[in-house]
Design a protein around this motif. Structure first.
Motif, PDB file in Angstrom:
ATOM      1  N   LEU A 241      -4.920   4.786   6.691  1.00 20.82           N
ATOM      2  CA  LEU A 241      -5.663   5.820   7.402  1.00 20.82           C
ATOM      3  C   LEU A 241      -6.472   5.153   8.499  1.00 20.82           C
TER       4      LEU A 241
ATOM      5  N   SER B   4       0.472   4.278  -0.774  1.00 20.52           N
ATOM      6  CA  SER B   4      -0.048   5.556  -0.305  1.00 20.52           C
ATOM      7  C   SER B   4      -0.323   5.562   1.185  1.00 20.52           C
TER       8      SER B   4
ATOM      9  N   ASN C 181      -9.183   5.212  -4.787  1.00 24.14           N
ATOM     10  CA  ASN C 181      -7.930   5.289  -4.029  1.00 24.14           C
ATOM     11  C   ASN C 181      -7.487   3.879  -3.630  1.00 24.14           C
TER      12      ASN C 181
ATOM     13  N   PRO D 209      -2.646  10.091   3.075  1.00 21.12           N
ATOM     14  CA  PRO D 209      -3.992   9.496   3.022  1.00 21.12           C
ATOM     15  C   PRO D 209      -5.081  10.414   3.564  1.00 21.12           C
TER      16      PRO D 209
ATOM     17  N   ARG E  65       0.859  -1.183   0.000  1.00 23.68           N
ATOM     18  CA  ARG E  65       0.000   0.000   0.000  1.00 23.68           C
ATOM     19  C   ARG E  65       0.893   1.230   0.000  1.00 23.68           C
TER      20      ARG E  65
ATOM     21  N   SER F 290      -6.042  12.941   0.852  1.00 31.48           N
ATOM     22  CA  SER F 290      -6.867  12.299  -0.177  1.00 31.48           C
ATOM     23  C   SER F 290      -8.279  12.066   0.333  1.00 31.48           C
TER      24      SER F 290
ATOM     25  N   ASP G  35      -4.725   2.484  -3.344  1.00 29.03           N
ATOM     26  CA  ASP G  35      -3.488   2.351  -2.579  1.00 29.03           C
ATOM     27  C   ASP G  35      -3.617   2.827  -1.142  1.00 29.03           C
ATOM     28  N   ILE G  36      -4.833   3.164  -0.717  1.00 33.19           N
ATOM     29  CA  ILE G  36      -5.053   3.602   0.666  1.00 33.19           C
ATOM     30  C   ILE G  36      -5.948   2.592   1.370  1.00 33.19           C
ATOM     31  N   THR G  37      -5.497   2.142   2.524  1.00 29.09           N
ATOM     32  CA  THR G  37      -6.284   1.245   3.357  1.00 29.09           C
ATOM     33  C   THR G  37      -6.859   2.045   4.523  1.00 29.09           C
TER      34      THR G  37
END
Length: 296
Positions: free
Chosen positions: A99, A96, A123, A280, A94, A283, A125-127
């Motif tokens: 969060l 990015s 998004n 994150p 991941r 975003s 690449d954001i968990t």
């Protein structure tokens, strides 16, 4: 040993210290870490020798943190948690980041969650990891990056971004309305009143220019439960319109007489100052603001 090395003990020693501090036992810590009890004891002695402080008080049967150990244990838990989160991000590829977000129960499930698939798709690449929190808390202690909060924009040492203003209105089930004479908003004071916030009905009646009724009512912890009770015909509920739009559209709840009232508080995205630069969060904030309803 130079000063820098002395202030940076090894991960193995910190992991052993954290396990003993949490479990209160060298034996249990050794079992969890798949080490011998002697190996765990040696790691603790290394730390104590390195700092020149006793971290545990020991007797023949028990082990417990010293005063210095309690202070150090809190910092070590937070640091190891951050390292675990970073490792998870790397292992999950991941790029990015992660969060960790606190949400309010009803607002999260009814307003935010239906939108989240769009965020995940845009998004990838954001968990996001979700936890439920009501009221203020310590971001650092809880290891959380941001929160969706209901209240005023006055959270200390944090930035608050307005998301949704709240308008509350009295609602009833169609069956409840059909079985009672509710011609005007003044008639509501004679009916069972359902609420989730202390003083909400008092504020609403004053907003209508009416005297506040003194009869008993029902108090609920969450809006979702109050909505269910209202649909079951237990009384008139004062609920945020943004959280019951589905029930209103389906006709499960209908407006009762009386003007809606905008609450003094609103829903905010709250970000602690030390997380301002976390990509994150930026975003997520930008995405949220594209989905909030326009103010009327």
């Amino acid at each position: 040993m130079n000063v820098q090395r002395r202030l940076l003990p090894g991960i193995s020693a910190l992991a052993a210290f954290e396990a003993v501090a949490r479990l209160g036992s060298f034996t249990a810590a050794a079992r969890e870490l798949d080490l011998t009890q002697g190996a765990v004891s040696r790691q603790i002695r290394l730390l104590e020798d390195q700092f020149g402080r006793q971290l545990f008080e020991r007797d023949s049967r028990n082990v417990r943190l010293s005063t210095a150990g309690e202070i150090y244990a809190e910092a070590v838990r937070a640091a190891l948690g951050q390292l675990r989160d970073a490792a998870l991000g790397l292992m999950s590829n991941r790029h990015s980041g992660i969060l960790n977000l606190a949400i309010l129960p009803t607002f999260g499930t009814r307003w935010l969650m239906p939108l989240i698939p769009d965020f995940v798709e845009s998004n990838p690449d954001i968990t996001i990891n979700f936890v439920t929190r009501i009221g203020r808390f310590d971001f650092a202690r809880e290891r959380l990056d941001a929160a969706i909060h209901y209240g005023l924009p006055d959270w200390p040492d944090a930035d608050s971004t307005l998301l949704v203003r709240e308008t509350v209105a009295p609602v009833v089930s169609p069956e409840f309305l059909a079985g009672r004479a509710i011609a005007t908003h003044a008639d509501i004071g004679r009916l069972p009143l359902l609420a989730t916030r202390p003083g909400a009905w008092t504020e609403w009646f004053e907003h209508q220019g009416l005297s506040v009724p003194t009869g008993p009512g029902m108090q609920f912890e969450q809006f979702g439960t109050a909505a269910q009770a209202c649909m079951a015909g237990l009384g008139v509920a004062l609920l945020p319109q943004v959280l019951i739009s589905g029930e209103l559209q389906r006709g499960q709840l209908v407006p009762a007489p009386g003007r809606p009232m905008q609450s003094r508080s609103a829903y905010y995205l709250v970000v602690p100052h030390d997380k301002r630069g976390h990509p994150p969060i930026a975003s997520f904030r930008d995405w949220l603001l594209r989905h909030v309803p326009p103010e009327k």
